[in-house]
Every structure is written in C-alpha cells, then in structure tokens.
Design a protein around this motif. Structure first.
Motif, PDB file in Angstrom:
ATOM      1  N   LEU A  91      11.718  -2.796  -1.419  1.00  0.00           N
ATOM      2  CA  LEU A  91      11.216  -4.163  -1.349  1.00  0.00           C
ATOM      3  C   LEU A  91      10.682  -4.400   0.050  1.00  0.00           C
ATOM      4  CD1 LEU A  91      14.187  -6.071  -3.061  1.00  0.00           C
ATOM      5  CD2 LEU A  91      12.179  -5.054  -4.158  1.00  0.00           C
ATOM      6  N   THR A  92       9.454  -4.888   0.155  1.00  0.00           N
ATOM      7  CA  THR A  92       8.881  -5.173   1.455  1.00  0.00           C
ATOM      8  C   THR A  92       8.372  -6.605   1.486  1.00  0.00           C
ATOM      9  OG1 THR A  92       7.114  -4.602   3.017  1.00  0.00           O
ATOM     10  CG2 THR A  92       6.689  -4.155   0.690  1.00  0.00           C
ATOM     11  N   LYS A 100       4.459   0.831   3.144  1.00  0.00           N
ATOM     12  CA  LYS A 100       4.495   1.505   1.851  1.00  0.00           C
ATOM     13  C   LYS A 100       4.435   3.024   2.022  1.00  0.00           C
ATOM     14  CE  LYS A 100       2.202  -2.400  -0.410  1.00  0.00           C
ATOM     15  NZ  LYS A 100       0.944  -2.882  -1.003  1.00  0.00           N
ATOM     16  N   ILE A 101       3.511   3.475   2.867  1.00  0.00           N
ATOM     17  CA  ILE A 101       3.340   4.915   3.066  1.00  0.00           C
ATOM     18  C   ILE A 101       4.589   5.518   3.694  1.00  0.00           C
ATOM     19  CG2 ILE A 101       2.050   6.653   4.360  1.00  0.00           C
ATOM     20  CD1 ILE A 101      -0.435   4.911   3.966  1.00  0.00           C
ATOM     21  N   VAL A 102       5.165   4.829   4.691  1.00  0.00           N
ATOM     22  CA  VAL A 102       6.379   5.340   5.335  1.00  0.00           C
ATOM     23  C   VAL A 102       7.516   5.442   4.315  1.00  0.00           C
ATOM     24  CG1 VAL A 102       8.181   4.841   7.021  1.00  0.00           C
ATOM     25  CG2 VAL A 102       5.786   4.546   7.642  1.00  0.00           C
ATOM     26  N   GLY A 103       7.699   4.377   3.508  1.00  0.00           N
ATOM     27  CA  GLY A 103       8.759   4.392   2.505  1.00  0.00           C
ATOM     28  C   GLY A 103       8.594   5.517   1.502  1.00  0.00           C
ATOM     29  N   ALA A 108      11.033   7.356  -1.292  1.00  0.00           N
ATOM     30  CA  ALA A 108      11.065   6.258  -2.262  1.00  0.00           C
ATOM     31  C   ALA A 108      10.113   6.576  -3.407  1.00  0.00           C
ATOM     32  CB  ALA A 108      10.670   4.949  -1.595  1.00  0.00           C
ATOM     33  N   ASP A 109      10.410   6.030  -4.590  1.00  0.00           N
ATOM     34  CA  ASP A 109       9.568   6.258  -5.761  1.00  0.00           C
ATOM     35  C   ASP A 109       8.454   5.231  -5.881  1.00  0.00           C
ATOM     36  OD1 ASP A 109      10.941   8.510  -7.390  1.00  0.00           O
ATOM     37  OD2 ASP A 109      12.580   7.205  -6.801  1.00  0.00           O
ATOM     38  N   ASP A 110       8.728   4.007  -5.470  1.00  0.00           N
ATOM     39  CA  ASP A 110       7.720   2.961  -5.556  1.00  0.00           C
ATOM     40  C   ASP A 110       8.159   1.792  -4.690  1.00  0.00           C
ATOM     41  OD1 ASP A 110       5.351   1.766  -6.297  1.00  0.00           O
ATOM     42  OD2 ASP A 110       5.949   1.318  -8.338  1.00  0.00           O
ATOM     43  N   TYR A 111       7.343   0.759  -4.645  1.00  0.00           N
ATOM     44  CA  TYR A 111       7.620  -0.409  -3.823  1.00  0.00           C
ATOM     45  C   TYR A 111       7.180  -1.667  -4.554  1.00  0.00           C
ATOM     46  CZ  TYR A 111       2.730   0.707  -2.989  1.00  0.00           C
ATOM     47  OH  TYR A 111       1.421   1.039  -3.174  1.00  0.00           O
ATOM     48  N   LEU A 213       0.368   6.448  -4.970  1.00  0.00           N
ATOM     49  CA  LEU A 213       1.693   7.042  -5.137  1.00  0.00           C
ATOM     50  C   LEU A 213       1.604   8.547  -5.333  1.00  0.00           C
ATOM     51  CD1 LEU A 213       3.466   4.577  -7.601  1.00  0.00           C
ATOM     52  CD2 LEU A 213       4.117   5.019  -5.240  1.00  0.00           C
ATOM     53  N   VAL A 214       0.645   8.985  -6.129  1.00  0.00           N
ATOM     54  CA  VAL A 214       0.494  10.404  -6.434  1.00  0.00           C
ATOM     55  C   VAL A 214       0.196  11.193  -5.161  1.00  0.00           C
ATOM     56  CG1 VAL A 214      -0.911  12.105  -7.674  1.00  0.00           C
ATOM     57  CG2 VAL A 214      -0.228   9.974  -8.800  1.00  0.00           C
ATOM     58  N   ASP A 215      -0.728  10.678  -4.340  1.00  0.00           N
ATOM     59  CA  ASP A 215      -1.106  11.386  -3.118  1.00  0.00           C
ATOM     60  C   ASP A 215       0.080  11.550  -2.167  1.00  0.00           C
ATOM     61  OD1 ASP A 215      -3.764  11.465  -4.002  1.00  0.00           O
ATOM     62  OD2 ASP A 215      -4.209   9.524  -3.090  1.00  0.00           O
ATOM     63  N   VAL A 216       0.852  10.480  -1.987  1.00  0.00           N
ATOM     64  CA  VAL A 216       1.959  10.527  -1.037  1.00  0.00           C
ATOM     65  C   VAL A 216       3.034  11.503  -1.500  1.00  0.00           C
ATOM     66  CG1 VAL A 216       3.790   9.201   0.076  1.00  0.00           C
ATOM     67  CG2 VAL A 216       1.519   8.200  -0.192  1.00  0.00           C
TER      68      VAL A 216
END
Length: 249
Positions: A91-92, A100-103, A108-111, A213-216
C-alpha cells in the motif's frame, strides 16, 4: 449483506491475511472487509512487529503499508523475502512510480495506491489466492499447462511439480510470482508472449494492474539466473511486444 450480516459481494474465501498498517481506522476497515469475505486476519501497526508476525502467523497474503513508523514497508518486504514466499501486496500513499518499482524489485507482487476501495483490495487478494494462474489460450490456441511438467531448456530445468528451478544443476530460489513467470515462458519455448499474456497467465485475466509488473519481476528472475539483459542467454526481450524463452545457441 446476508441475514447473518456477512458481506456477500464476493464468494467466500479461505486463507490467512496479515495486514500491516499504522492507521488504526484503515487497518480495522481492511480487516472487517477481509473477514466478511471469509479470510482469517491479523493486524499489526509497525514494521518490527510485522516480520515476527509473518513468521508466527504464516500468512498466505501480506498487505503491507510502505509508510510505516520505524522499519518501513520496503525493509519489511526485504526481510520477509529471506524466509517467506507469501504474496505481498503493498500500500502506498503516493502514486509514485519509484515507490512501486522499489517495492516490486524487493519481491512484492503488486501495489495499491491510497485512497483505494476496500472491495477492490479484497478482489485483488482473492485473485492472488487463486494462483497458480495460467491463461488457457495464446492467440486463440490451447496452451499446455506448465504446472506439473518438467521443462529443460539448455542447462535450465524448470520443474512444475516441485516448483524448483536448477541452472547447471545449481538450485535457483524464486518467489511464487517469479517461478510462475519463468514456468510460463519455459512451457512455450521460442514463442513470443506479450506482457499482457504473461500478466493474464500469472496474475489472472481479471487482474486490474499494468504490464510493468511483468518487466520488474522478470528483471529479478534474470538477475537470479545471472542473465545480462543486453546479452541474454535464456529470456529474450522482443522489443515492443514481450518476451521469448530460448536456449543458448
């Protein structure tokens, strides 16, 4: 609500969710919605308690606020990923791409960005609980199920039954999300899969998030495989489309 006062907006769920949120009112709101959806829920309010609670409660899903006092959500996620493969939904409070990128890079799976709908949060968690998820078709054609199969691509071995990965006989430790992405690619060697197709396979076709999400997550897989994105051995980027798995020549 049904006659017993339970929320019937979604089908009943089972599983354990740990909510780590320092705002008591928001934490209670999230807890109530999740309990009404059928989850066992525990709540913690700071990062130091969160890591211990993950060990003791062994949640299926960790709902983790980034802006915690003391030990922040990033550090909690980093520590949790050393011993737990639970789903992590961060949660941000800011719609900040860097957060988001750092998490995601920490595992992390998602945000979800505040403010958010509690119903959307419950739906995201239910989608996580339905994993493993693999799309039934690619370009309208039936796909092989990666789950339960062994895929050998060069010196890379992906075992769907044991969910283990070995490269040159050396074990590679992946999270659920990382394994599902690698298994999806390994099940379709030399076939280009778009980011949207991979998102549908791993997160589910009802996942309301972006293709980033896929790229990260694949960047994390590449690092664990010792891959150089500029000169890949196994996971090849197809510019503007997605990714392709292929053994070294």
């Amino acid at each position: 609500m049904d006659p017993q006062g339970r929320d019937t907006m979604t089908e009943a769920s089972t599983g354990r969710v740990l909510v780590v949120e320092d705002e008591p009112d928001l934490a209670r709101l999230i807890r109530d919605y999740l309990q009404n959806a059928g989850f066992r829920v525990e709540v913690r309010h700071d990062g130091a308690e969160a890591v211990s609670a993950v060990r003791d409660f062994a949640p299926n899903v960790l709902v983790l606020d980034i802006g915690l006092p003391g030990t922040d959500g990033f550090e909690v996620c980093r520590q949790v990923r050393t011993f737990s493969d639970c789903h992590v939904l961060m949660l941000t409070a800011r719609d900040d791409e860097v957060d988001k990128i750092v998490g995601l890079s920490l595992g992390a799976d998602d945000y979800v960005t505040k403010p958010f709908s509690p119903r959307e949060l419950v739906a995201r968690i239910q989608s996580m609980m339905r994993r493993a998820r693999f799309a039934p078709t690619v370009a309208g054609q039936p796909m092989d199920e990666p789950s339960g199969l062994i895929h050998q691509i060069g010196e890379l071995r992906v075992d769907g039954s044991s969910r283990q990965v070995h490269l040159s006989e050396k074990p590679i430790l992946l999270t659920k999300t990382e394994f599902d992405l690698l298994a999806s690619l390994a099940a379709h060697p030399k076939q280009v899969l778009s980011r949207r197709q991979l998102l549908d396979m791993v997160w589910g076709d009802d996942w309301a998030s972006d293709n980033h999400l896929v790229d990260v997550h694949l960047a994390r897989v590449r690092r664990k495989l010792g891959e150089d994105a500029a000169n890949p051995r196994y996971i090849h980027t197809v510019r503007g489309i997605g990714y392709r798995m292929e053994a070294p020549a």
